[in-house]
Enzyme design. Sequence first.
Site, PDB file in Angstrom:
ATOM      1  N   GLY A  49       0.767  -1.246   0.000  1.00 21.73           N
ATOM      2  CA  GLY A  49       0.000   0.000   0.000  1.00 21.73           C
ATOM      3  C   GLY A  49       0.795   1.293   0.000  1.00 21.73           C
ATOM      4  O   GLY A  49       0.365   2.289  -0.565  1.00 21.73           O
ATOM      5  N   GLU A 104       4.223   4.016   6.118  1.00 17.23           N
ATOM      6  CA  GLU A 104       2.985   3.240   5.995  1.00 17.23           C
ATOM      7  C   GLU A 104       1.954   4.043   5.212  1.00 17.23           C
ATOM      8  O   GLU A 104       1.922   5.276   5.300  1.00 17.23           O
ATOM      9  CB  GLU A 104       2.411   2.974   7.397  1.00 17.23           C
ATOM     10  N   ASP A 105       1.082   3.349   4.508  1.00 20.92           N
ATOM     11  CA  ASP A 105      -0.019   4.046   3.834  1.00 20.92           C
ATOM     12  C   ASP A 105      -1.076   4.478   4.844  1.00 20.92           C
ATOM     13  O   ASP A 105      -1.528   5.608   4.849  1.00 20.92           O
ATOM     14  CB  ASP A 105      -0.646   3.169   2.729  1.00 20.92           C
ATOM     15  N   ASP A 108      -4.675   1.573  10.761  1.00 21.42           N
ATOM     16  CA  ASP A 108      -6.101   1.315  11.001  1.00 21.42           C
ATOM     17  C   ASP A 108      -6.225   0.718  12.408  1.00 21.42           C
ATOM     18  O   ASP A 108      -6.306   1.454  13.394  1.00 21.42           O
ATOM     19  CB  ASP A 108      -6.575   0.370   9.889  1.00 21.42           C
ATOM     20  N   PHE A 157     -13.932   3.075   4.888  1.00 26.49           N
ATOM     21  CA  PHE A 157     -13.054   2.422   3.920  1.00 26.49           C
ATOM     22  C   PHE A 157     -12.711   3.363   2.768  1.00 26.49           C
ATOM     23  O   PHE A 157     -13.586   3.992   2.187  1.00 26.49           O
ATOM     24  CB  PHE A 157     -13.698   1.140   3.373  1.00 26.49           C
ATOM     25  N   ILE A 158     -11.435   3.477   2.471  1.00 28.27           N
ATOM     26  CA  ILE A 158     -10.982   4.360   1.391  1.00 28.27           C
ATOM     27  C   ILE A 158     -10.116   3.589   0.394  1.00 28.27           C
ATOM     28  O   ILE A 158      -9.549   2.546   0.721  1.00 28.27           O
ATOM     29  CB  ILE A 158     -10.202   5.568   1.953  1.00 28.27           C
ATOM     30  N   ARG A 170      -5.388   0.801  -6.781  1.00 27.94           N
ATOM     31  CA  ARG A 170      -4.157   1.387  -6.225  1.00 27.94           C
ATOM     32  C   ARG A 170      -3.638   2.547  -7.089  1.00 27.94           C
ATOM     33  O   ARG A 170      -2.927   3.408  -6.609  1.00 27.94           O
ATOM     34  CB  ARG A 170      -3.057   0.332  -6.132  1.00 27.94           C
TER      35      ARG A 170
END
Length: 192
Positions: A49, A104-105, A108, A157-158, A170
């Site tokens: 990600g 990190e993307d 969560d 959620f994205i 992506r």
Amino acid sequence: MKQITLQGLQFEPYISREEIATQIKRVAREIVEDLNGDEAPIFICVLNGAFMFAADLYREIDLPHSNITFIRYKSYEGMAASGDVMQVMGLSCDISGRNVIVIEDIVDTGATAAELIDFLSKQGPKSVKLATLLFKPNSLLNQVMPNYIGFNIPSKFIIGYGLDLDEEARNLKDIYILSKDKERNNEMNLSM
Ligand code: IMP
Ligand code: MG
């Protein structure tokens, strides 16, 4: 930017490429400032990600003696965290004595970040800091706090800019969020 449909779900524009670029510049400035003159830190991009964020962030870090390397973790199945975090590609270089910045993307539940920081801390680095483009503070279940945050976002959620839904989307240049009405319709089926 217009709405996108993926796997029968509707997503709406949420964060534009311009906003992303602005916050990346700020995060890069904060990282370099905190390095306090260390010109040779090592950045670790967490695949898959974070590849796009890492590419843009690292280009804003004007330190020619720094390094970047890659590690791969997997945790998500569809739109729900699987709970299990798996390292599927290890580290190929020595980080002992180095200032490490993990890229990190998204953080969560924090399961991936917690596992990763624990793994890296055992390799004798001088320091380990965590930079994440996105942070969902209300989803956090682990004892990790990102040191650098692009955006704090709600627990929705994205997709886009590296973030996927089952490996799709992506490549989107902007970030999209699951539409509210669709989300209500799917609440019965999804734990998010
Ligand atoms: P965590 O271990 O629960 O913090 O989740 C980390 C990983 O889950 C991230 O690196 C992403 O790959 C994925 N993830 C979490 N939230 C989202 C999201 O909203 N969209 C896409 N992927 C997500
Ligand atoms: Mg994913």
